[in-house]
Every structure is written in structure tokens, then in C-alpha cells.
Design a protein around this motif. Sequence first.
Motif, PDB file in Angstrom:
ATOM      1  N   HIS A  75      -9.275  67.569 -39.302  1.00 33.93           N
ATOM      2  CA  HIS A  75      -8.841  67.179 -40.649  1.00 33.93           C
ATOM      3  C   HIS A  75      -7.766  68.124 -41.166  1.00 33.93           C
ATOM      4  CE1 HIS A  75     -12.725  64.712 -41.610  1.00 33.93           C
ATOM      5  NE2 HIS A  75     -11.911  64.130 -40.748  1.00 33.93           N
ATOM      6  N   ASP A 126      -4.567  67.164 -39.497  1.00 33.48           N
ATOM      7  CA  ASP A 126      -4.018  65.928 -40.056  1.00 33.48           C
ATOM      8  C   ASP A 126      -3.404  66.182 -41.428  1.00 33.48           C
ATOM      9  OD1 ASP A 126      -4.862  64.604 -37.808  1.00 33.48           O
ATOM     10  OD2 ASP A 126      -6.659  63.760 -38.748  1.00 33.48           O
ATOM     11  N   ASP A 127      -4.074  67.013 -42.233  1.00 31.58           N
ATOM     12  CA  ASP A 127      -3.550  67.336 -43.564  1.00 31.58           C
ATOM     13  C   ASP A 127      -2.193  68.032 -43.456  1.00 31.58           C
ATOM     14  OD1 ASP A 127      -5.748  66.238 -44.737  1.00 31.58           O
ATOM     15  OD2 ASP A 127      -6.757  68.152 -45.137  1.00 31.58           O
ATOM     16  N   ARG A 172       0.459  65.471 -42.755  1.00 34.85           N
ATOM     17  CA  ARG A 172       0.764  64.677 -43.957  1.00 34.85           C
ATOM     18  C   ARG A 172       1.592  65.494 -44.932  1.00 34.85           C
ATOM     19  NH1 ARG A 172      -4.324  62.224 -43.081  1.00 34.85           N
ATOM     20  NH2 ARG A 172      -5.404  63.936 -44.094  1.00 34.85           N
ATOM     21  N   ASP A 173       1.261  66.773 -45.068  1.00 35.95           N
ATOM     22  CA  ASP A 173       2.058  67.641 -45.943  1.00 35.95           C
ATOM     23  C   ASP A 173       3.498  67.748 -45.424  1.00 35.95           C
ATOM     24  OD1 ASP A 173      -0.078  68.076 -47.567  1.00 35.95           O
ATOM     25  OD2 ASP A 173      -0.561  70.074 -46.802  1.00 35.95           O
ATOM     26  N   ARG A 228       3.392  74.158 -49.643  1.00 33.88           N
ATOM     27  CA  ARG A 228       2.504  73.668 -48.596  1.00 33.88           C
ATOM     28  C   ARG A 228       2.318  74.784 -47.569  1.00 33.88           C
ATOM     29  NH1 ARG A 228       1.671  70.593 -51.908  1.00 33.88           N
ATOM     30  NH2 ARG A 228       1.637  68.307 -51.865  1.00 33.88           N
TER      31      ARG A 228
END
Length: 271
Positions: A170, A173-174, A177-178, A241
Motif C-alpha cells: 500500500h 502504491d501510495d 499515486r503521489d 510528497r
Amino acid sequence: MNEVVTYAYAVARDADGALEEALAGLPGIADGPVHLVRAPRHREVVVAVGPVPEPDFEEAALRAHLEDLEWLESVARAHHRVIEALAARTTVLPLRLATVYLDDERVRQMLDARQEAFAERLSVLAAHTEWGVKIYVEAPAATDRPAAPPADTGLSPGRAYLSHRKAQRHARDDAYRDAEEVARRVEDAARGHAVDRVQHRVQQGELARGPGENVINDAYLVPLEDGEDFRADVLRAGEGRSGVRVEVTGPWAPYSFATPPEAAPLKRAAP
């Protein structure tokens, strides 16, 4: 058989004849001297050239050399040194690395044949520089061995391990996406200044020397007066980020724009 061939570094405009002075004493590839070749007509547009050992640039030898990072870096540094010396004085069209001709006369013929196209491109690139923008994702790799899961979860060792792996996926994946969001913000910021963009292949393996995975590798053509604002706005767009890193390099001679891109140019964003 000739012992040397002619290496062509770049095309440039030499309106006042000052480029010879800029190249005087500057070592090129294999420490060879660099000089200018002019076409019989329209002598303002020139090609910077120098002699290089023919055996190093024969087809088979060159293929082998291009796999030799030490040789390649040495040639690239000399190539860049000559182009930077020219770019400090005038607009430059860098030629592709390892562009060689049989002799100066062949370069002169090429220049004479393409004189108008070179002059037009030099006019388009005048008073512009190239900036590089790379985006990296600094997330745990899927193949990384996970750290031991916490001992006080109340789960069995097997379930704790699976839970930890799921959390790791996760997080990865985050991070991607960021990175997509950052890429959109960076592109919007760049469009406010750039007049063109080239999307290069992302760097991997030996070429990817920094930490993280390179996911964006773009070059932007930016007017001289917008350079520092471009850098500041792009870096600002990349903030916020923790798993994403934005790198801006430049200003450079317009390596990526020496020939017209096939894709439609990136125009300034509409207000």
C-alpha cells in the motif's frame, strides 16, 4: 586508410567571427584541437569539428565503446565541454554524440546542403535554454525483504508477516499515486514558462545514479529570461510528497531541441 576522421560537435552561428577565439586551446575528444568548418556560401553558420582516431570510431569499435561507460563518459565530457564553450557565446545546435565524417570536406558538403535548415533552427532556438526535469519515486521496492513485523500485534507470525507485506504494498502504491499527482503539477508549472518539451525515456540501470526510481525524464525549452522562475516554480510544484523527489537541472545548451520534434510543440498554457 586515414589515421583520423572528423568528429562534428555542433552547428552554431558565428556572426562576428569570435568563435575561433572561444575554441582556441580547448581540448576536444582525445585532447584533439577543435576548429570551425564553414560552408562555401552563407559562411555565418559553422560546424565545430576536431580530429579523432579513426579506429575508435569505426562501426564495430564504436558499438563496443558505447557499452564501455568509462570511454563513453570521457567522450561525453569532451563533447559537452566544446558545446558549452560555444553556447557561452552563441546559439548552438548540439549534434548527436559520436557524429563523425571522413574529413572536413565531407562536413563542409553537409553544411552547404543543410545551410537553410540549420539557420532556421538556430533562429528558433535563439535566446532559449534547455532545462531537465526528472521525477523519482523513493518507495520500498516490491522485492525488498520486509523488516520483521511488530511482535505485539496479537497475530500469528504468518498473519503478521502477510499484514506487513500488505502495508508495504500500500505504501508503494501510495507513492506512485503521489508521483502521478506531482507529475501533473510539475507539468502545469513548466507550461507557464516553457515553449517546448521533449519526453525522454526514463533512466534505468547504470544511467540512474540517484536514489529512487526515475519515472519522468523531460526536457523543456525555456526563454532565457524565464529560466530561474521556471526552476523555482517546478521545484515548488514538487513539494509536499515525502516519497517523491523532483530534480531540475540546467540551464543547458538545447541538446534535446537541435532537430525539430515530431510531436506538436508544447505552447504556453492559456491564461
